[in-house]
Scaffold this motif. Sequence first.
Motif, PDB file in Angstrom:
ATOM      1  N   UNK A  85     -41.607 -48.607 -75.014  1.00 38.44           N
ATOM      2  CA  UNK A  85     -40.199 -48.202 -74.962  1.00 38.44           C
ATOM      3  C   UNK A  85     -39.395 -49.013 -75.975  1.00 38.44           C
ATOM      4  N   UNK A  86     -38.627 -48.337 -76.821  1.00 38.83           N
ATOM      5  CA  UNK A  86     -37.817 -49.012 -77.819  1.00 38.83           C
ATOM      6  C   UNK A  86     -36.490 -49.432 -77.204  1.00 38.83           C
ATOM      7  N   UNK A  87     -36.006 -50.614 -77.604  1.00 36.37           N
ATOM      8  CA  UNK A  87     -34.729 -51.078 -77.076  1.00 36.37           C
ATOM      9  C   UNK A  87     -33.582 -50.121 -77.365  1.00 36.37           C
ATOM     10  N   UNK A  88     -33.660 -49.398 -78.462  1.00 40.71           N
ATOM     11  CA  UNK A  88     -32.578 -48.492 -78.816  1.00 40.71           C
ATOM     12  C   UNK A  88     -32.442 -47.313 -77.881  1.00 40.71           C
TER      13      UNK A  88
ATOM     14  N   UNK B  64     -35.329 -43.407 -64.488  1.00 43.42           N
ATOM     15  CA  UNK B  64     -35.332 -44.796 -64.963  1.00 43.42           C
ATOM     16  C   UNK B  64     -36.385 -45.028 -66.036  1.00 43.42           C
ATOM     17  N   UNK B  65     -36.057 -45.899 -66.980  1.00 43.06           N
ATOM     18  CA  UNK B  65     -36.994 -46.265 -68.040  1.00 43.06           C
ATOM     19  C   UNK B  65     -37.767 -47.539 -67.707  1.00 43.06           C
ATOM     20  N   UNK B  66     -37.212 -48.352 -66.824  1.00 43.78           N
ATOM     21  CA  UNK B  66     -37.877 -49.607 -66.461  1.00 43.78           C
ATOM     22  C   UNK B  66     -38.932 -49.358 -65.386  1.00 43.78           C
ATOM     23  N   UNK B  67     -39.631 -50.401 -65.017  1.00 39.52           N
ATOM     24  CA  UNK B  67     -40.712 -50.311 -64.044  1.00 39.52           C
ATOM     25  C   UNK B  67     -40.154 -49.939 -62.663  1.00 39.52           C
TER      26      UNK B  67
END
Length: 315
Positions: free
Chosen positions: A1-4, A188-191
């Motif tokens: 996953x890119x920070x952008x 969600x993009x996080x775990x």
Amino acid sequence: MKPGNVTRLSEFLLLGFSEKTELQPIIFGLFLSMYLITVFGNLLIILAITSNFHLHTPMYFFLSNLSFVDICFTSTTIPKMLWNIQTQSKVITYEGCITQIYFLILFAVLDIFLLTVMACDRFVAICHPLHYMVIMNPRLCGLLVLLSWIINILHSSLQSLMMLRLSFCTNLEIPHFFCELNHMVRLACSDTFLNNILMYFAAVLLGGGPFAGIMYSYSKIVSCIRGISSAQGKYKAFSTCASHLSVVSLFYCTMLGVYLSSAASHSAHSSATASVMYTVVTPMLNPFIYSLRNKDMKRALKALFVIPNIFFISF
């Protein structure tokens, strides 16, 4: 996953049921009608119980609490949806979404807890009638309701706090008419491992546990009813819990249908449509079920309208 790809979001978009402009007035009118029926129907149940001394019993105490929770449950989602349709906006703020999740979980599981407590109440009334008023005393009834609120406030708070730890990507569209916990976790993009574990654990403990309690209570009730010799006695015993059994069946069957259909089809649209059954239709039908199948409730509801008429006639 890119920070952008991750943003410090401030709002989500609730897609609702349909993108077609011509259908929006129909959807608005339909849901406004169902919401008003739900609110006024459950308010009538509460007023009838509080104004009639003969209904100041454990069964009707729990029923009035259930009606109050149903009003709150429906009010968590429908007003926001109606406002979005009226303003032609799909926006809900991040804070509003978390708040909606909190109250939705709180009142949904409270419904389950109250239905379980009501099943236990019917079990004591039918299987231990001589000790009913001793066992189901006002202190115990109040304690059961208070305990249900405390457990569910803690549970919904934990679920909401777990949502706050998640990061979301630029895809902020929710394919639903409210912020549903499962859909939010998927965005969600996080775990989300801990969130999923908590959801499944809560579903088993707070959904499956009460359901097992209801089934156990009714298995004992059926055994007691079978032991009654007269057919009239059997009918009278069964009629005291027929309304509650109807509401339990409606609530659990619709909720189970929602999750089975969404798991089978993986369609967000079908899941949103099916969710209407337990978030709107079931709370709307509860007052009708309890009033149409209960002679005491019919008399209490008639008294609400008869007494004011007599009062005005006398003047």
